[in-house]
Design an enzyme around this catalytic site. Structure first.
Site, PDB file in Angstrom:
ATOM      1  N   ASP A   1       0.938  -1.090  -0.143  1.00  0.00           N
ATOM      2  CA  ASP A   1       0.082   0.185  -0.019  1.00  0.00           C
ATOM      3  C   ASP A   1       0.724   1.251  -0.025  1.00  0.00           C
ATOM      4  O   ASP A   1       1.885   1.229   0.423  1.00  0.00           O
ATOM      5  CB  ASP A   1      -0.900   0.025   1.338  1.00  0.00           C
ATOM      6  CG  ASP A   1      -1.879  -0.980   1.307  1.00  0.00           C
ATOM      7  OD1 ASP A   1      -2.210  -1.632   0.119  1.00  0.00           O
ATOM      8  OD2 ASP A   1      -2.440  -1.444   2.434  1.00  0.00           O
TER       9      ASP A   1
HETATM   10  N1  URA Z   1      -1.299  -5.944   3.953  1.00  0.00           N
HETATM   11  C1  URA Z   1      -1.813  -4.791   3.926  1.00  0.00           C
HETATM   12  O1  URA Z   1      -2.654  -4.427   4.437  1.00  0.00           O
HETATM   13  N2  URA Z   1      -1.002  -3.716   3.099  1.00  0.00           N
HETATM   14  C2  URA Z   1       0.270  -3.913   2.565  1.00  0.00           C
HETATM   15  O2  URA Z   1       0.633  -3.030   2.128  1.00  0.00           O
HETATM   16  C3  URA Z   1       0.538  -5.536   2.678  1.00  0.00           C
HETATM   17  C4  URA Z   1      -0.045  -6.184   3.268  1.00  0.00           C
END
Ligand code: URA
Length: 233
Positions: free
Chosen positions: A103
């Site tokens: 993310d």
């Molecule tokens: N899980 C999440 O919620 N975000 C990420 O970036 C990776 C795994």
């Protein structure tokens, strides 16, 4: 392959730039000046030099990036800056891409490669490649929360999350190892136990730990052993 393509693949310039290099006599093949951009070269056995410097052919490139927060995991985006912009000009190639996604606000290990076969192996849902995250949470987790996270929680999919490994590191920090990679999985898992992720960093991927010496935004090439390890996962 064609000489001009060989030179482009090794980042010697655009198709027209490498043609110009050849025209100016800057390129030799096995010691003889090359004149024809369409000449065939064997990338394994021919010795191609540019201005006297021998080029070593490589098909695939692998970089371990410590992704900083704020960038998106994509090759391009109309609005936002992407992780590819962290690559120095000499490492940029049109075929590189992030193998998987973190993310925008997540930090940590992101593999950048042009090896589509490896990426497919690592990311295919049936593969269950290990990913370890350092997760900071809003509230301290109870032993029961930890057990739920380990055994599987309901994040609104057809089935519970796969068994995971959880290690309490600090009062509000856990290490969470997942063997699957659903969209926003860590955040959704913490929501499932009525908590909230306040910071997230991937500290290992496919059995490779994130190189601690990489500052957020830095990257380095994987070693041969590290690539072999990813192939072996
Ligand atoms: N899980 C999440 O919620 N975000 C990420 O970036 C990776 C795994």
């Amino acid at each position: 392959m064609r000489l001009d393509r060989f030179l482009c693949e090794l980042n010697q310039g655009t198709r027209s730039e490498v043609k110009e290099l050849i025209r100016r006599g800057a390129v030799t093949v096995n010691g003889l000046p090359a004149g024809d951009p369409a000449a065939r070269v064997n990338e394994e056995t021919d010795c191609v030099s540019v201005r006297g410097k021998k080029l070593i052919y490589r098909k695939f490139f692998y970089y371990m990036l410590n992704k900083p927060a704020g960038l998106i995991s994509a090759t391009r985006d109309r609005v936002s800056a992407t992780v590819m912009e962290l690559l120095r000009p000499e490492h940029r190639r049109p075929d590189l891409f992030p193998a998987g996604r973190l993310d925008r606000d997540t930090e940590g290990f992101l593999l950048l490669t042009n090896d589509g076969g490896l990426a497919h192996r690592l990311l295919s849902p049936g593969k269950h490649v290990d990913k370890m995250y350092r997760v900071s949470v809003e509230h301290e987790l109870s032993p029961e929360d930890l057990r739920h996270l380990e055994e599987g929680v309901d994040i609104g999919e057809d089935r519970l999350t796969l068994p995971a490994k959880v290690l309490q590191q600090e009062e509000r920090v856990i290490l969470l190892t997942l063997h699957e990679g659903k969209f926003h999985q860590v955040k959704r898992m913490l929501e499932a136990v009525n908590n909230k992720v306040t910071a997230l960093k991937r500290i290992s991927f496919g059995g490779l730990p994130l190189d601690e010496t990489l500052q957020p935004g830095d990257y380095r090439e994987l070693t041969e052993d590290e690539v072999k390890k990813l192939y072996g996962t």
